[in-house]
Design a protein around this motif. Sequence first.
Motif, PDB file in Angstrom:
ATOM      1  N   TRP A 127      13.409 104.285  25.302  1.00 30.05           N
ATOM      2  CA  TRP A 127      14.590 104.456  26.145  1.00 30.05           C
ATOM      3  C   TRP A 127      14.930 103.124  26.808  1.00 30.05           C
ATOM      4  O   TRP A 127      14.033 102.433  27.302  1.00 30.05           O
ATOM      5  CB  TRP A 127      14.350 105.504  27.230  1.00 30.05           C
ATOM      6  N   TYR A 128      16.208 102.811  26.797  1.00 31.64           N
ATOM      7  CA  TYR A 128      16.749 101.658  27.489  1.00 31.64           C
ATOM      8  C   TYR A 128      17.879 102.156  28.393  1.00 31.64           C
ATOM      9  O   TYR A 128      18.355 103.278  28.257  1.00 31.64           O
ATOM     10  CB  TYR A 128      17.325 100.641  26.495  1.00 31.64           C
ATOM     11  N   ARG A 129      18.307 101.283  29.292  1.00 32.23           N
ATOM     12  CA  ARG A 129      19.468 101.627  30.097  1.00 32.23           C
ATOM     13  C   ARG A 129      20.313 100.377  30.349  1.00 32.23           C
ATOM     14  O   ARG A 129      19.820  99.250  30.284  1.00 32.23           O
ATOM     15  CB  ARG A 129      19.057 102.248  31.437  1.00 32.23           C
ATOM     16  N   GLN A 130      21.578 100.628  30.625  1.00 34.81           N
ATOM     17  CA  GLN A 130      22.493  99.531  30.916  1.00 34.81           C
ATOM     18  C   GLN A 130      23.411  99.937  32.053  1.00 34.81           C
ATOM     19  O   GLN A 130      24.173 100.908  31.928  1.00 34.81           O
ATOM     20  CB  GLN A 130      23.311  99.149  29.687  1.00 34.81           C
ATOM     21  N   ALA A 131      23.287  99.207  33.154  1.00 35.65           N
ATOM     22  CA  ALA A 131      24.146  99.433  34.303  1.00 35.65           C
ATOM     23  C   ALA A 131      25.392  98.564  34.162  1.00 35.65           C
ATOM     24  O   ALA A 131      25.376  97.545  33.465  1.00 35.65           O
ATOM     25  CB  ALA A 131      23.400  99.097  35.584  1.00 35.65           C
ATOM     26  N   PRO A 132      26.484  98.942  34.829  1.00 32.49           N
ATOM     27  CA  PRO A 132      27.718  98.152  34.734  1.00 32.49           C
ATOM     28  C   PRO A 132      27.488  96.700  35.117  1.00 32.49           C
ATOM     29  O   PRO A 132      26.880  96.395  36.154  1.00 32.49           O
ATOM     30  CB  PRO A 132      28.641  98.842  35.739  1.00 32.49           C
ATOM     31  N   GLY A 133      27.941  95.804  34.268  1.00 37.59           N
ATOM     32  CA  GLY A 133      27.824  94.389  34.543  1.00 37.59           C
ATOM     33  C   GLY A 133      26.448  93.799  34.339  1.00 37.59           C
ATOM     34  O   GLY A 133      26.226  92.624  34.650  1.00 37.59           O
ATOM     35  N   LYS A 134      25.523  94.600  33.820  1.00 38.51           N
ATOM     36  CA  LYS A 134      24.147  94.120  33.616  1.00 38.51           C
ATOM     37  C   LYS A 134      23.753  94.229  32.150  1.00 38.51           C
ATOM     38  O   LYS A 134      24.356  94.970  31.385  1.00 38.51           O
ATOM     39  CB  LYS A 134      23.176  94.909  34.485  1.00 38.51           C
ATOM     40  N   GLN A 135      22.706  93.503  31.801  1.00 36.68           N
ATOM     41  CA  GLN A 135      22.188  93.574  30.438  1.00 36.68           C
ATOM     42  C   GLN A 135      21.409  94.875  30.237  1.00 36.68           C
ATOM     43  O   GLN A 135      20.872  95.454  31.191  1.00 36.68           O
ATOM     44  CB  GLN A 135      21.279  92.375  30.163  1.00 36.68           C
ATOM     45  N   ARG A 136      21.349  95.296  29.002  1.00 38.56           N
ATOM     46  CA  ARG A 136      20.549  96.462  28.663  1.00 38.56           C
ATOM     47  C   ARG A 136      19.077  96.126  28.909  1.00 38.56           C
ATOM     48  O   ARG A 136      18.609  95.034  28.532  1.00 38.56           O
ATOM     49  CB  ARG A 136      20.780  96.847  27.207  1.00 38.56           C
ATOM     50  N   GLU A 137      18.357  97.054  29.515  1.00 36.99           N
ATOM     51  CA  GLU A 137      16.961  96.793  29.835  1.00 36.99           C
ATOM     52  C   GLU A 137      16.052  97.902  29.311  1.00 36.99           C
ATOM     53  O   GLU A 137      16.432  99.081  29.278  1.00 36.99           O
ATOM     54  CB  GLU A 137      16.764  96.637  31.358  1.00 36.99           C
ATOM     55  N   PHE A 138      14.853  97.505  28.961  1.00 38.25           N
ATOM     56  CA  PHE A 138      13.826  98.432  28.476  1.00 38.25           C
ATOM     57  C   PHE A 138      13.331  99.303  29.618  1.00 38.25           C
ATOM     58  O   PHE A 138      13.118  98.817  30.740  1.00 38.25           O
ATOM     59  CB  PHE A 138      12.667  97.639  27.892  1.00 38.25           C
ATOM     60  N   ILE A 139      13.141 100.600  29.310  1.00 37.48           N
ATOM     61  CA  ILE A 139      12.629 101.534  30.303  1.00 37.48           C
ATOM     62  C   ILE A 139      11.256 102.071  29.905  1.00 37.48           C
ATOM     63  O   ILE A 139      10.300 101.988  30.661  1.00 37.48           O
ATOM     64  CB  ILE A 139      13.602 102.708  30.500  1.00 37.48           C
ATOM     65  N   ALA A 140      11.163 102.624  28.714  1.00 35.02           N
ATOM     66  CA  ALA A 140       9.907 103.258  28.309  1.00 35.02           C
ATOM     67  C   ALA A 140       9.859 103.365  26.794  1.00 35.02           C
ATOM     68  O   ALA A 140      10.893 103.437  26.136  1.00 35.02           O
ATOM     69  CB  ALA A 140       9.780 104.649  28.932  1.00 35.02           C
ATOM     70  N   ARG A 141       8.638 103.388  26.260  1.00 27.37           N
ATOM     71  CA  ARG A 141       8.428 103.507  24.811  1.00 27.37           C
ATOM     72  C   ARG A 141       7.325 104.510  24.518  1.00 27.37           C
ATOM     73  O   ARG A 141       6.306 104.534  25.225  1.00 27.37           O
ATOM     74  CB  ARG A 141       8.073 102.160  24.207  1.00 27.37           C
ATOM     75  N   SER A 142       7.558 105.312  23.491  1.00 25.48           N
ATOM     76  CA  SER A 142       6.542 106.209  22.960  1.00 25.48           C
ATOM     77  C   SER A 142       6.185 105.706  21.569  1.00 25.48           C
ATOM     78  O   SER A 142       7.017 105.732  20.655  1.00 25.48           O
ATOM     79  CB  SER A 142       7.083 107.635  22.891  1.00 25.48           C
ATOM     80  N   ASN A 143       4.966 105.227  21.400  1.00 23.67           N
ATOM     81  CA  ASN A 143       4.548 104.694  20.125  1.00 23.67           C
ATOM     82  C   ASN A 143       4.078 105.827  19.204  1.00 23.67           C
ATOM     83  O   ASN A 143       3.673 106.901  19.678  1.00 23.67           O
ATOM     84  CB  ASN A 143       3.434 103.675  20.344  1.00 23.67           C
ATOM     85  N   SER A 144       4.114 105.574  17.919  1.00 22.67           N
ATOM     86  CA  SER A 144       3.771 106.622  16.957  1.00 22.67           C
ATOM     87  C   SER A 144       2.338 107.093  17.121  1.00 22.67           C
ATOM     88  O   SER A 144       2.020 108.248  16.848  1.00 22.67           O
ATOM     89  CB  SER A 144       4.016 106.141  15.525  1.00 22.67           C
ATOM     90  N   GLY A 145       1.469 106.211  17.605  1.00 28.75           N
ATOM     91  CA  GLY A 145       0.074 106.586  17.785  1.00 28.75           C
ATOM     92  C   GLY A 145      -0.205 107.368  19.046  1.00 28.75           C
ATOM     93  O   GLY A 145      -1.339 107.805  19.278  1.00 28.75           O
ATOM     94  N   GLY A 146       0.826 107.534  19.882  1.00 29.28           N
ATOM     95  CA  GLY A 146       0.663 108.337  21.090  1.00 29.28           C
ATOM     96  C   GLY A 146       0.656 107.550  22.380  1.00 29.28           C
ATOM     97  O   GLY A 146       0.780 108.127  23.461  1.00 29.28           O
ATOM     98  N   SER A 147       0.496 106.239  22.305  1.00 27.27           N
ATOM     99  CA  SER A 147       0.488 105.452  23.529  1.00 27.27           C
ATOM    100  C   SER A 147       1.903 105.301  24.069  1.00 27.27           C
ATOM    101  O   SER A 147       2.885 105.504  23.350  1.00 27.27           O
ATOM    102  CB  SER A 147      -0.134 104.082  23.278  1.00 27.27           C
ATOM    103  N   THR A 148       1.981 104.942  25.341  1.00 29.60           N
ATOM    104  CA  THR A 148       3.276 104.763  25.986  1.00 29.60           C
ATOM    105  C   THR A 148       3.297 103.469  26.787  1.00 29.60           C
ATOM    106  O   THR A 148       2.245 102.940  27.181  1.00 29.60           O
ATOM    107  CB  THR A 148       3.592 105.932  26.934  1.00 29.60           C
ATOM    108  N   ASN A 149       4.497 102.960  27.001  1.00 28.16           N
ATOM    109  CA  ASN A 149       4.693 101.762  27.809  1.00 28.16           C
ATOM    110  C   ASN A 149       5.872 101.997  28.738  1.00 28.16           C
ATOM    111  O   ASN A 149       6.819 102.706  28.377  1.00 28.16           O
ATOM    112  CB  ASN A 149       5.000 100.544  26.925  1.00 28.16           C
ATOM    113  N   TYR A 150       5.818 101.368  29.914  1.00 25.38           N
ATOM    114  CA  TYR A 150       6.883 101.542  30.897  1.00 25.38           C
ATOM    115  C   TYR A 150       7.261 100.206  31.527  1.00 25.38           C
ATOM    116  O   TYR A 150       6.419  99.321  31.696  1.00 25.38           O
ATOM    117  CB  TYR A 150       6.428 102.490  32.019  1.00 25.38           C
ATOM    118  N   ALA A 151       8.516 100.132  31.908  1.00 26.29           N
ATOM    119  CA  ALA A 151       8.940  99.021  32.739  1.00 26.29           C
ATOM    120  C   ALA A 151       8.378  99.222  34.147  1.00 26.29           C
ATOM    121  O   ALA A 151       8.227 100.354  34.610  1.00 26.29           O
ATOM    122  CB  ALA A 151      10.465  98.959  32.792  1.00 26.29           C
TER     123      ALA A 151
END
Length: 113
Positions: free
Chosen positions: A36-60
């Motif tokens: 998941w990413y998000r983009q606020a008005p006037g800002k660059q798209r930013e990384f929020i969270a990732r679900s990897n195929s192996g089950g691990s996760t990452n967060y901003a």
Amino acid sequence: QVQLVESGGGLVQPGGSLRLSCVASGILFRFNGLAWYRQAPGKQREFIARSNSGGSTNYADSVKGRFTISRDNAKNTVYLQMNSLKPEDTAVYFCHVDFIDYWGQGTQVTVSS
């Protein structure tokens, strides 16, 4: 043909919660990392969270402890549970398939009183 369909966005008060969903088709879902990413008005798209195929996760850092990414491989769906929402979380939220660099159309989240 790959398709990502996000849903679950809306207007919520500060401190509230929303759950976003992204249904994927046209990919071998369980073998793919999704984010998941998000983009606020006037800002660059930013990384929020990732679900990897192996089950691990990452967060901003900005969402750690408040947002949770999860996936249901049987439903080809990745979720983003968002709690303790803040006005600065207001943005369009996008689902992304990492391996093929494919984006969904986005869903608007607005946090406001």
